[in-house]
Design an enzyme around this catalytic site. Structure first.
Site, short mmCIF file in Angstrom:
data_model
loop_
_atom_site.label_atom_id
_atom_site.label_comp_id
_atom_site.label_asym_id
_atom_site.label_seq_id
_atom_site.Cartn_x
_atom_site.Cartn_y
_atom_site.Cartn_z
N SER A 143 0.83 -1.20 0.00
CA SER A 143 0.00 0.00 0.00
C SER A 143 0.87 1.26 0.00
O SER A 143 1.66 1.47 -0.92
CB SER A 143 -0.96 -0.05 1.19
N ASP A 270 -9.91 -4.03 -5.42
CA ASP A 270 -9.36 -3.30 -4.27
C ASP A 270 -10.27 -2.10 -3.99
O ASP A 270 -10.42 -1.22 -4.83
CB ASP A 270 -7.94 -2.82 -4.60
N HIS A 299 -7.67 -5.35 -0.70
CA HIS A 299 -6.53 -4.48 -0.40
C HIS A 299 -5.63 -5.17 0.62
O HIS A 299 -6.02 -5.36 1.77
CB HIS A 299 -7.00 -3.13 0.13
#
Length: 326
Positions: A143, A270, A299
């Site tokens: 991320s 996501d 995610h």
């Protein structure tokens, strides 16, 4: 490299969409057996970074993976521990570093961490190499940590340290503004509020020590992550606004200069990183960066339908890639 889109399904039927696939691992996955040795290093501005080392089964292999976590994460998040455990089992040493203020103790300076703070990653890489003289270093990010990794690679370009052989990133917000706006949407606010609940106390603590830099009364204007970045993140780190911060730090503007084998893995479902926000045209034409787009996984989730030896789909892909690029 060509874009690869997987047609197969990763997730079990009882995790039917990107929200379930993101939330379930974060709340319910438990990873045991990882032992960290903590080291604290001092930054040039007299702050500190906490580094957590975990050594592989193949002593003296000379292979290291440096892992960067996501927004308000740390070295003990399940996605970090799961990856470290599997990589250790395959002979890789791991260095899971904690961003400023994320290692369990508030950092000393007014600044925090942010999506483009590559000077800290550079310090970690140099320290790791000088300490153990690894012959093969690989970067891995999740991320926000993935965006940071890609930006670092692009900034380094062909001048990158020769010991850094490859990079692998998951669930990357390569367009920070698009992702900041996506998380405002009603269906995604559960994530936004979770991040804000973690960030607000940090700002309050900072305001006590740096009242000239942080006005605690500004908290009342923060409704979204975009507001937080505009009111706190941007000015604390030398940006004019949230938009300026996003423009300067989104990795989509740096990927063209990446000079080592790099894999980006993002799920199309996501909820935090819209698939259409990825720079698909640039990625498809890149000779060094390879995008693997999965239909599902959420995610930083990627829990497979069958979990063999506690290993997630993302961890198997990481081992395959890193062994190949060592």
């Amino acid at each position: 490299m060509p874009l690869i889109e997987t047609a197969s399904t990763i997730s079990p039927y009882w995790l039917p969409n990107g929200h379930f696939q993101s939330i379930y691992p974060a709340l319910f996955r438990k990873v045991n057996g990882v032992k960290y040795n903590r080291e604290r290093i001092v930054t040039p501005d007299e702050d500190f970074l906490d580094l957590d080392w975990s050594y592989g089964n193949d002593a003296g292999s000379g292979r290291l993976v440096i892992l960067s976590h996501g927004l308000e994460g740390n070295s003990t998040r399940q996605y970090m521990l799961g990856m470290v455990k599997v990589l250790n089992q395959h002979g890789f040493d791991c260095l899971a570093w904690n961003f400023r203020g994320c290692g369990g103790e508030m950092n000393k300076t007014a600044r925090f961490y942010h999506s483009g703070a590559t000077e800290d990653l550079d310090l970690v890489v140099k320290h790791a190499f000088e300490k153990n003289k690894y012959s093969s270093i690989h970067l891995l990010g999740f991320s926000l940590g993935g965006n940071l990794t890609l930006k670092y690679l692009g900034e380094s370009g062909a001048r990158i340290n020769a010991c850094i052989k490859s990079a692998l990133v998951f669930s990357v917000p390569m367009d920070l503004k698009a992702c900041s706006l996506a998380i405002i949407q009603p269906e995604n606010r559960v994530y936004m509020h979770r991040f804000l609940r973690s960030l607000r106390p940090k700002v309050n603590e900072k305001a006590v020590h740096f009242p000239e830099r942080i006005n605690i009364a500004d908290q009342k204007h923060v409704r979204t992550l975009y507001d937080f970045d505009h009111i706190f993140t941007a000015p604390l780190h030398g940006f004019n606004s949230a938009d300026h911060y996003y423009e300067q730090c989104s990795s989509q503007f740096f990927i063209k200069d990446i000079a080592i084998p790099t894999m980006v893995i993002n799920a199309k479902n996501d909820p935090i990183v819209p698939y259409q926000s990825l720079p698909l045209t640039e990625l498809k034409a890149h000779s060094n960066v390879h995008l693997l787009a999965t239909n599902d996984g959420g995610h930083c989730g990627f829990r497979p339908a069958e979990v063999a030896d506690g290993c997630y789909w993302s961890e198997k892909r990481a081992v395959e890639f890193l062994v190949r690029e060592t």
